[in-house]
Write an enzyme that holds these catalytic residues in place. Sequence first.
Site, PDB file in Angstrom:
ATOM      1  N   GLU A 127       0.843  -1.201   0.000  1.00 45.32           N
ATOM      2  CA  GLU A 127       0.000   0.000   0.000  1.00 45.32           C
ATOM      3  C   GLU A 127       0.878   1.251   0.000  1.00 45.32           C
ATOM      4  O   GLU A 127       1.849   1.307   0.756  1.00 45.32           O
ATOM      5  CB  GLU A 127      -0.937  -0.012   1.220  1.00 45.32           C
ATOM      6  CG  GLU A 127      -1.902  -1.189   1.196  1.00 45.32           C
ATOM      7  CD  GLU A 127      -2.876  -1.199   2.372  1.00 45.32           C
ATOM      8  OE1 GLU A 127      -2.854  -0.254   3.180  1.00 45.32           O
ATOM      9  OE2 GLU A 127      -3.656  -2.155   2.477  1.00 45.32           O
ATOM     10  N   HIS A 177      -8.037   1.049   1.632  1.00 52.07           N
ATOM     11  CA  HIS A 177      -7.962   0.707   3.060  1.00 52.07           C
ATOM     12  C   HIS A 177      -8.775   1.700   3.905  1.00 52.07           C
ATOM     13  O   HIS A 177      -8.265   2.337   4.826  1.00 52.07           O
ATOM     14  CB  HIS A 177      -6.510   0.672   3.535  1.00 52.07           C
ATOM     15  CG  HIS A 177      -6.284  -0.339   4.617  1.00 52.07           C
ATOM     16  ND1 HIS A 177      -5.191  -1.174   4.658  1.00 52.07           N
ATOM     17  CD2 HIS A 177      -7.029  -0.675   5.702  1.00 52.07           C
ATOM     18  CE1 HIS A 177      -5.260  -1.958   5.721  1.00 52.07           C
ATOM     19  NE2 HIS A 177      -6.371  -1.681   6.361  1.00 52.07           N
TER      20      HIS A 177
END
Length: 299
Positions: A262, A279
């Site tokens: 990420e 997320h």
Amino acid sequence: MSLVVAIGPSSFAEKDSTPLRLLEDAGIVIKPNPFGRRLTEAEIIAHLEGVDGLIAGLEPLNRAVLESAHPRLKALARVGIGVANVDFDAAADFGVTVSSTPNGPVDAVAEMTLTALLTLARQLLPTNAALHRGAWAKSIGLGLRGATVLLIGYGRIGRRTGELLQAFGAEVLVCDPAVKEDTLPEGVRAVTLSEGLGLADAISLHASGEDCILAAAEFRQMKPGTLLLNGARGGLVEESALLDALDSGIVAGTWFDAFWEEPYHGKLTQYTQALLTPHVGTYTAQCRLQMESEAVNNL
């Protein structure tokens, strides 16, 4: 000398300043996240210089990081459930107390999981895209009443997700070696992973840890057209096997809110049948306020 607390999460108190006021009212000096994103190992080491406590996000909190902050760092309070980014042995060695907020994310993540499932099941992504192109393209989707949904992991979030699914009339199966059949709610059935994969119309991941659960062998056991939801950890699924399953139609649609790396820029972004969110499963005003305030009080 005033205590100094560093902030790890980039969105801390973004919606409601109450958690910051709690720190300020306690006379604490606040050291904000300087980058507005998740910190790298080198960045969190620098960020923890001269710091007594950390409001932690998902930055790496390994032995090297915690040793660099020793002996001043005394506590870290994770905003959220998962603490896989924390080296607990190192924390114990260096006298750092670790806490988390396991109850705060439950409703928000369960609601988002159900939202993603409904979006995929009713094919809202392709029909919306078609209408924006000027095409009046109707498609028949999957209703939740009578559909079979496998929950892999049945902790707080998995249990709440199951409650919401049952309210829609879905049949809920649970695969979790830590759960005993006689502790399950009425209408929820425990199954092995292999059994559940073969029965499920949709699969939702709520397991802890980072070990891969769904690889090529598991995808081969699924029914064609299965929907896959992952709001837990990217590493629970083998990425290449998922892409193959999407190509073959074994997986008709998928939602990922947690990724292998990420920010995520991988091949899954090329699949129109993939619903991808950055997320943000916990990103409701109520959830963030509860988690952040609880983390401050823990600290």
